[in-house]
Write an enzyme that holds these catalytic residues in place. Structure first.
Site, mmCIF file in Angstrom:
data_model
loop_
_atom_site.group_PDB
_atom_site.id
_atom_site.type_symbol
_atom_site.label_atom_id
_atom_site.label_comp_id
_atom_site.label_asym_id
_atom_site.label_seq_id
_atom_site.Cartn_x
_atom_site.Cartn_y
_atom_site.Cartn_z
ATOM 1 N N LYS A 28 29.604 56.928 134.394
ATOM 2 C CA LYS A 28 30.619 57.650 135.007
ATOM 3 C C LYS A 28 31.824 58.386 134.343
ATOM 4 O O LYS A 28 32.293 59.238 134.305
ATOM 5 C CB LYS A 28 31.342 56.658 135.808
ATOM 6 N N ARG A 99 37.679 51.867 138.654
ATOM 7 C CA ARG A 99 36.236 52.031 138.981
ATOM 8 C C ARG A 99 35.273 51.420 137.946
ATOM 9 O O ARG A 99 35.762 51.515 136.633
ATOM 10 C CB ARG A 99 35.885 53.375 139.274
ATOM 11 N N GLY A 108 26.455 50.552 144.128
ATOM 12 C CA GLY A 108 26.960 49.231 145.298
ATOM 13 C C GLY A 108 27.072 47.941 144.447
ATOM 14 O O GLY A 108 27.571 47.184 145.036
ATOM 15 N N MET A 110 29.285 47.295 141.543
ATOM 16 C CA MET A 110 30.814 46.652 141.556
ATOM 17 C C MET A 110 31.768 47.656 142.249
ATOM 18 O O MET A 110 31.531 48.694 142.360
ATOM 19 C CB MET A 110 31.046 46.966 140.075
ATOM 20 N N ARG A 372 26.577 62.485 138.463
ATOM 21 C CA ARG A 372 25.302 62.042 137.762
ATOM 22 C C ARG A 372 24.117 62.706 137.943
ATOM 23 O O ARG A 372 24.005 63.122 139.181
ATOM 24 C CB ARG A 372 25.348 60.656 138.055
ATOM 25 N N HIS A 490 23.993 52.925 151.770
ATOM 26 C CA HIS A 490 23.369 51.986 150.840
ATOM 27 C C HIS A 490 21.751 52.157 150.974
ATOM 28 O O HIS A 490 21.149 52.064 150.080
ATOM 29 C CB HIS A 490 23.615 50.538 151.137
ATOM 30 N N SER A 799 -11.590 47.147 121.191
ATOM 31 C CA SER A 799 -10.843 47.517 122.373
ATOM 32 C C SER A 799 -9.864 46.128 122.622
ATOM 33 O O SER A 799 -10.348 44.974 122.596
ATOM 34 C CB SER A 799 -11.896 47.298 123.563
ATOM 35 N N CYS A 866 -7.391 47.689 126.875
ATOM 36 C CA CYS A 866 -7.970 47.494 128.153
ATOM 37 C C CYS A 866 -7.338 46.639 128.898
ATOM 38 O O CYS A 866 -7.657 46.062 130.150
ATOM 39 C CB CYS A 866 -9.522 47.453 128.157
ATOM 40 N N TYR A 886 -7.039 55.511 122.610
ATOM 41 C CA TYR A 886 -7.166 55.797 124.178
ATOM 42 C C TYR A 886 -6.391 54.336 124.750
ATOM 43 O O TYR A 886 -6.356 53.343 123.878
ATOM 44 C CB TYR A 886 -8.269 55.770 124.961
#
Ligand code: ADP
Ligand code: MG
Ligand code: MG
Length: 912
Positions: A28, A99, A108, A110, A372, A490, A799, A866, A886
């Site tokens: 903020k 704030r 929500g 604070m 934001r 909310h 693997s 894996c 992979y």
């Protein structure tokens, strides 16, 4: 000692900070600074850094206040100069908002305090100066309530108890016969302030603080305190936000949306956060302040005409009625709207992302209070990224980095079945707050949602409105339905963030928390009854409604194509059946990284032959049973290899302890005995003898194949015969990789390899034909990782089985970690569940080292993973940097892994 800067000012299109300083100023604060720098109308103020929050927890309240004082006093002067009024002056006082703002937005979490600086004298000054006494007292009333709740701790901890101030308001309204807050007179408001203060005195034993400076320090410290409140801690846990980040505090000059009919406050988005549509939208309230819009107390109105018309259409409201009762901001305050429209456009382009903005209009003048990057659904995330790429705002790489891999999950899950939805009975209609389809049993309390989820039940959390206390319940429910609240309530914001289906503001719901009933148009639904929600349309249906597969084309398909263009690693899947393999291919899997052969054993009657093999007393008995299994396994492999045509399939030889397959109950043991023509006692005895103290460290993996080579022989034969049969039929088949599990000592692998190769040579001779294949091993025993150079001389591929490797490296049993994990997470001994997120510093180092060692003796050693981690984004990134070829994961995580792999490759190229 160098001077630490703890306070950064902003105002009048100047700022000491900027948008890049999120870590120090919080999201903020950084954006308040940046908005000033790009010329937006922002009330002046200052930000106390997140570092001070950390100091606060180290040094304590008093010392931190002393440290801050000089800089804060200077910053307040700075604000006073711009505003032309003085903090603490009673004739014409500067009022402030306090704030919170951490690096990541925590909706929500604070509570903000508005109108700080008011007392009995200052309120008179404000009344006189503004010529609006009601406004002055409305502000004062709000301030005493907010400050009392948040700073003085009047807000009850438990949800069952009502806020004492709300009780007072309620009582007063009843006494006066008034319904709406807006109908309260100035005298009523004065009365409220008096009663509020009396309540404060009664509960806390102290008078409400009258000194503005005392108020300010109280509020600042309370923001820091709130960093450690239970809700904040829970939100951080759910969203993996570290505690060390801390929160910043923003102190800002007030602007007033509650000055009358030419004032308003609202929330808006530069694009649609549900669908991603490039359409400005939002909600506002005339003569309101702060979070009135999201609180669900009054019904907010749409900002744009088009949004307002769509809203009215859903409500079945006529255009005339809409204009008369719920007109848009565009209609009510066209000049301020025009300015807001231009600003949102500019911000969207400037920040190159969808913006979620908060604004206030004071007597016709627009002020921006926050911007934001907006939270969005998975669908919106993908659409916005692709749209911005097409609009030329961002590059391909940026588009890929924009997409949060885990959020793709939402796009992969079912929507309502088209036929089923036609016959579904719509019982209510609310706002399409967060899209998707959800079916479940009604619960009214977050705690119940949790308890029911633990019993494996699917729930829909039904509430009048939600608050941060409901987070846990929202997290486990299938969907959320609220009676009140708009698109920015909310429930709506949090549900979209969680990717959870939500319908909000379904106003015909009558919820009785005490009776645990939901009444809709006279019909009563009880806790436990099934309902279904369509978060995309806002409809609520009676009962269960069937769901169907999602669409994987369009923007989703395009972003995945882009991801594959940039990824260096391939993504395979863990699949044991042709069905799973098919699903995974649709999700873009480029092979199978793990086929667990034993999973095939449980289907149908096969388990009998498996049990016969296990219970056999000697090799001959085992061979007899294995001969029955051979054709079954071969057929399974044929199906799998055909689906995976042209791609690699890694087949793991039998791995689990045999005890897992035998019957444990007497009834089944007796059946088995009859089947085998032996006595029940014999079966029981054999089952008993197979039991192990530590089965995960017992007779399993290659230890089975090395003690019963005939098992390996049968499996190797089934695999190769399947491949040869397909070849004979002219079917394009998969490339076979045979994988030996649980090797810790190279000799274990050598021995198995020998059996496999001898068997295959025989099969080739019998068929008079050959196919290509490779033999490799899992690296899942720490010793294997440490001696990887030796093992690679024998293994053609590695693997990493990071489930077992984690288990054995950390010494945590995967099945028992639940006993201590919650405590370990709470104490910060562990940050995350190591079975979910790869332990990079421990297990990860073994992986990295083994890759390097393995390739030191076999240069082109193919390496993959894996374990469960193969589909977890941060672990996928680690695998990329460890040089794996992979990752392999469950079918539904394949797109997530593809994206994470692309992001890792892009990050690497940026580092160069
Ligand atoms: P959150 O992080 O919960 O959104 P904010 O700090 O943004 O909390 O504050 C909530 C609301 O309070 C804002 O959306 C705005 O309406 C109001 N508000 C905050 N600061 C001011 C201010 N300086 N002037 C007027 N309203 C403010
Ligand atoms: Mg808030
Ligand atoms: Mg805000």
């Amino acid at each position: 000692m160098s001077q630490v800067k703890r306070v950064y000012t902003f105002g009048n299109k100047q700022a000491e900070g900027n948008g890049k300083m999120r870590e120090l100023l919080g999201g903020k604060g950084a954006n308040l600074a940046e908005m000033n720098l790009i010329g937006m109308p922002v009330p002046p103020g200052f930000t106390i850094t997140t570092e001070v929050c950390t100091e606060y927890y180290k040094l304590g309240k008093d010392q931190v206040v002393e440290l801050l004082k000089p800089e804060v006093e200077k910053a307040v002067k700075y604000v006073e100069e711009i505003m032309g009024v003085k903090f603490g002056n009673n004739e014409d006082p500067l009022l402030l908002s306090v704030r919170s703002g951490s690096r990541a937005s925590m909706p929500g979490m604070m509570d903000t305090i508005l109108n700080l600086g008011l007392n009995d004298e200052a309120v008179a000054g404000i009344a006189k100066k503004s010529g609006n006494e009601r406004f002055a007292w409305d502000s004062y009333r709000r301030f005493v309530q907010m400050y009392g709740d948040v700073v003085l701790g009047m807000k009850p901890a438990s949800k069952e108890e009502e806020d004492p101030f709300e009780v007072i308001i309620h009582t007063l309204k009843e006494e006066k016969g008034v319904h709406n807050d807006t109908d309260l007179t100035t005298e009523d408001l004065k009365d409220l302030v008096k009663r509020f203060k009396a309540a404060v005195k009664e509960v806390t034993g102290h008078d409400f603080p009258t000194s503005p400076w005392e108020q300010l320090w109280g509020a600042v410290c309370s923001v820091f305190d709130s960093w450690m409140n239970e809700r904040a801690i829970l939100y951080r846990q759910l969203n993996k936000i570290p505690e060390e980040w801390g929160t910043a505090v923003n102190v800002q000059a007030m602007v007033f949306g509650n000055m009358g009919e030419t004032s308003a406050t609202g929330v808006c988005f530069s694009r649609d956060s549900s669908t991603g549509e490039n359409l400005f939208n939002g909600e506002y309230l005339v003569n309101a302040q702060g979070e009135d819009v999201v609180a669900g107390i009054r019904t907010p109105q749409e900002i744009t005409i088009i949004g307002s018309q769509r809203w009215a259409e859903r409500k079945g409201m006529s255009e005339a009625e809409r204009k008369a009762t719920f007109p848009s901001l565009e209609e009510v305050m066209p000049a301020a709207y025009k300015e807001l429209f231009d600003i949102q456009k500019k911000m969207d382009t400037y920040f190159k992302d969808m913006q979620d903005m908060e604004f206030t209009i004071q007597d016709g003048k627009l002020w921006m209070l926050q911007t934001r990057a907006g939270k969005r659904t998975g669908a919106a995330m993908v659409k916005i990224a692709m749209d911005m790429l097409r609009e030329g705002l961002i590059t391909e790489e940026e588009a890929i980095l924009r997409v949060e891999p885990n959020k793709l999950d939402e796009l992969l899950h079912p929507v309502f079945d088209k036929a089923a939805i036609k016959s579904a009975k719509t019982i209510s209609r609310g706002l399409p707050a967060s899209p998707g389809a959800a079916t479940g049993q009604i619960v009214f309390f977050a705690d119940d949602a949790e308890a029911w989820a633990n019993q494996g039940k699917e729930t829909i959390l039904v509430r009048i409105e939600t608050s941060p206390e409901d987070l846990k319940g929202m997290n486990v429910a299938n969907g959320i339905l609220t009676a009140r609240g708009g698109m920015t309530s909310h429930a709506a914001v949090v549900a979209r963030g969680m990717g959870k289906c939500c319908v909000s503001g379904a106003s015909n719901l009558k919820i009785d928390y005490k009776a645990r009933t939901l009444e809709i148009d006279g019909k009563v639904y009880n806790e436990g009854d099934f309902i279904s929600l369509n978060g995309t349309t806002g409809e609520v249906y009676e009962g269960k409604v069937a769901t169907q597969k999602p669409e994987l084309s369009g923007d989703f398909g395009e972003i995945m194509k882009l991801a594959d263009k940039y990824a260096k690693m391939l993504v395979r899947t863990n699949a044991d059946t042709p069905h799973d393999a098919k699903v995974a291919r649709e999700f873009g899997a480029q092979g199978i990284g793990l086929c667990r052969t034993e999973h095939m054993f449980f289907e149908g009657d096969r388990i009998k032959s498996v049990r016969e093999m296990i219970l056999a007393n000697d090799e001959a008995g085992r061979r007899k049973a294995l001969a029955k299994l051979l054709p079954i396994q071969r057929e399974d492999f044929e199906g799998l290899f055909e689906v995976m045509a042209g791609l690699a399939v890694t087949v793991r030889l039998l791995d689990p302890p045999l005890h897992e397959f035998v019957p444990h109950e007497e009834k089944q043991q007796r059946e088995m005995a009859a089947e085998l023509g032996i006595t029940f006692e014999e079966v029981r005895e054999k089952v008993h003898s197979l039991a192990e103290v530590n089965p995960m460290l017992g007779h399993r993996g290659c230890r089975l194949g090395n003690t019963y080579p005939e098992i390996t022989e049968m499996q190797a034969r089934a695999i190769i015969e399947a491949a040869l049969n397909l070849k004979k039929k002219g079917v394009d088949a998969a490339k076979v990789e045979i994988m030996v599990p649980l090797v810790g000592n190279v000799k274990e692998l050598e021995y198995q390899k020998d059996i496999i190769e001898t068997t295959i040579a025989k099969v080739f001779e019998e068929y008079g034909d050959t196919v290509e294949y490779t033999i490799g091993t899992m690296i899942e025993v720490p010793r294997a990782a440490v001696t990887a150079d030796e093992i690679a001389k024998v293994a053609q591929f590695f693997s990493f089985g990071t489930n077992d490797l984690t288990q054995m490296t950390l010494g945590f049993s995967r099945d028992d970690i639940g006993k201590f994990l919650p405590e370990y997470l709470k104490r910060g001994i562990l940050k995350v569940d190591p079975f979910e997120v790869l332990d990079q510093d421990g297990v990860g180092q073994l992986v990295k080292g083994a890759v390097a060692k393995g390739r030191s003796t076999r240069e082109n050693l193919k390496c993959g993973i894996c374990g469960e981690h193969g589909g977890e984004p941060s672990s996928v990134e680690f695998c990329h940097f460890a040089g794996l070829n992979y990752v392999s994961c469950s079918p539904y995580r394949v797109p997530i892994a593809r994206l994470a792999a692309a992001q890792a490759a892009i990050k690497e190229s940026k580092m160069k």
